[in-house]
Scaffold this active site. Structure first.
Site, PDB file in Angstrom:
ATOM      1  N   LYS A   1       0.861  -1.182   0.000  1.00 36.62           N
ATOM      2  CA  LYS A   1       0.000   0.000   0.000  1.00 36.62           C
ATOM      3  C   LYS A   1       0.893   1.225   0.000  1.00 36.62           C
ATOM      4  CE  LYS A   1      -4.523   0.430   0.538  1.00 36.62           C
ATOM      5  NZ  LYS A   1      -5.343  -0.662   0.009  1.00 36.62           N
TER       6      LYS A   1
HETATM    7  N1  GLU Z   1      -7.022  -0.343  -3.133  1.00 41.87           N
HETATM    8  C1  GLU Z   1      -7.774  -1.521  -3.437  1.00 41.87           C
HETATM    9  C2  GLU Z   1      -7.826  -2.446  -2.249  1.00 41.87           C
HETATM   10  O1  GLU Z   1      -7.666  -2.023  -1.146  1.00 41.87           O
HETATM   11  C3  GLU Z   1      -7.342  -2.186  -4.728  1.00 41.87           C
HETATM   12  C4  GLU Z   1      -5.943  -2.691  -4.775  1.00 41.87           C
HETATM   13  C5  GLU Z   1      -5.546  -3.182  -6.157  1.00 41.87           C
HETATM   14  O2  GLU Z   1      -6.378  -3.227  -7.040  1.00 41.87           O
HETATM   15  O3  GLU Z   1      -4.373  -3.515  -6.300  1.00 41.87           O
HETATM   16  O4  GLU Z   1      -8.090  -3.608  -2.354  1.00 41.87           O
END
Ligand code: GLU
Length: 419
Positions: free
Chosen positions: A107
């Site tokens: 993240k």
């Molecule tokens: N931000 C989204 C999540 O928390 C998507 C992450 C992604 O598609 O890599 O799952």
């Protein structure tokens, strides 16, 4: 001691220890599983429109690289810190493992208040963030995606910046891009659709008729709006929604397509209706069949958990329910069916995986195939979770996380410690 601190990180740690105890993971193995592999903090200086220079702090945390590259969104918000980003990266790991994607979790985030910068400044922050990340990311190292405060446009700037430095177009460096720039059909809708699909599955299990059912959605960003739209399409009355500007409540059911059009042109639900305005603090505890928290983490604490009046809790957000709230939910006699976040919102990363695969192969799928395969993966993970919860008599969250943690643990243990 670790640099990761704060309530969200503590929440991820507490949840992990519940799983550690359940799986009998020896104490000396736990840090290896929980603590992120690596993290980067950067400064993003930009020229503001008025000619001054502003610096924004940015982060990226890669939780583990045992199963392949890391994967996860990038959050632009004035409250992000490294502890929160680390927690979100850890949850991405359990999520990817639960649904069987060849990824570890990651993240990222930038500490920026989007209401205080212009569109041009947003482009500069986005490009500078990606440029600073170049030594740390790559299509086979770490693949970014959208999260709160970022969207397809930001992903296009990320992809363009990375590509300009490589001297060629590298679409597979990020997912959640516009379809015009190598994105996949069905990614924009994927998370919300997945939430609604699983909620409908549970409604079938509980014999709740969609045409007589109600839903409440907290958050009207990408996840909340498409979840609301899909539930509306299934025949449910969406009786309340909220976002950071306020809430709307209509017991007759809101006109979700009209609300989506309004939010798309105005940036929020504000101004849609003056008669339907409602107290946002009361949204979560409205009586309804399906409650979708699709905003921030930790919005359902022990007190709110006691007062929830939904039958299904479909967690669109990451980490909306605290461990204390989980204990309350487990004790409640009128069982609320929890679809835990790492399963419920995993449609997003599942379709991100499809986007990455399509970009690597330069072979693109029809939307119908994307969505069919998304649901297939969600259904399989749902069945695994339910079977595990029933066999071990454990909460759904414990079951889902135990499956994810066990997969990562098995991969780490068979690969061994290097050197
Ligand atoms: N931000 C989204 C999540 O928390 C998507 C992450 C992604 O598609 O890599 O799952």
């Amino acid at each position: 001691m670790t640099v990761y601190s704060g309530p969200v990180f503590e929440m991820a740690r507490t949840q992990f220890n519940v799983i550690g105890d359940h799986l009998d993971i020896p104490l000396d193995e736990r840090d290896r599983l929980l603590l992120p592999k690596r993290a980067l903090t950067i400064s993003c200086p930009i020229h503001r429109d008025d000619g001054t220079v502003a610096v924004f702090e940015g982060y990226r945390v890669q939780h583990h690289l045992t199963l392949g590259p890391t994967k996860g969104g990038t959050r632009f918000s004035p409250t992000v810190d490294i502890g929160e980003i680390a927690a979100l990266a850890i949850w991405m790991s359990w999520k990817c493992a639960l649904v069987g994607l060849p990824y570890g979790g990651a993240k990222g985030g930038v500490n920026v208040d989007l209401s205080k910068i212009s569109k041009h400044e947003l482009e500069l922050v986005s490009r500078r963030y990606m440029q600073e990340m170049i030594p740390f990311v790559g299509p086979h190292i770490d693949v970014m995606a959208p999260d709160m405060g970022t969207n397809e446009q930001v992903m296009a700037w990320f992809m363009d910046t990375y590509s300009m430095y490589q001297g060629r177009t590298v679409t597979e460096i990020v997912t959640g891009k516009p379809v015009s720039s190598g994105g996949t059909l069905g990614r924009r809708e994927a998370t919300g659709r997945g939430v609604a699909h699983l909620a409908r599955r549970v409604m079938n299990e509980l014999r709740i008729d969609a045409n007589n059912a109600t839903a409440v959605v907290q958050g009207f960003g990408n996840v909340g709006s498409y979840a609301a739209l899909e539930l509306h399409r299934f025949g449910l009355k969406v009786i309340a929604v909220s976002d950071h500007t306020g809430a709307l409540h209509d017991p007759r059911g809101l006109d979700v397509p009209a609300l989506m059009r309004h939010a798309a042109s105005h940036g929020s639900i504000k101004g849609f209706s003056s008669e339907l305005q409602f107290d946002p603090a009361q949204v979560l505890t409205l009586k309804c069949d399906v409650l979708v928290p699709a905003a921030l983490e930790r919005v359902i604490d022990a007190k709110i958990a006691q007062h929830l009046r939904c039958r299904i809790l479909a967690e669109g957000a990451n980490g909306p329910t605290t461990p204390d709230a989980d204990l309350v939910l487990e004790k409640r006699k009128d069982e609320i069916f929890v679809i835990p976040d790492i399963l419920c919102n995993s449609g997003g990363v599942v379709v991100s995986y499809f986007e990455w695969v399509q970009d690597l192969q330069q072979l693109f799928w029809e939307e119908e195939e994307v969505t069919r395969r998304e649901y297939q993966i969600l259904d399989r993970a749902f069945e695994l979770m339910l079977a595990r919860a029933r066999a071990d008599r454990i909460a759904h969250r414990t079951a889902a996380m135990a499956i994810g943690v066990a997969k990562v643990r098995a991969a780490k243990n068979t690969r061994g410690l290097f050197p």
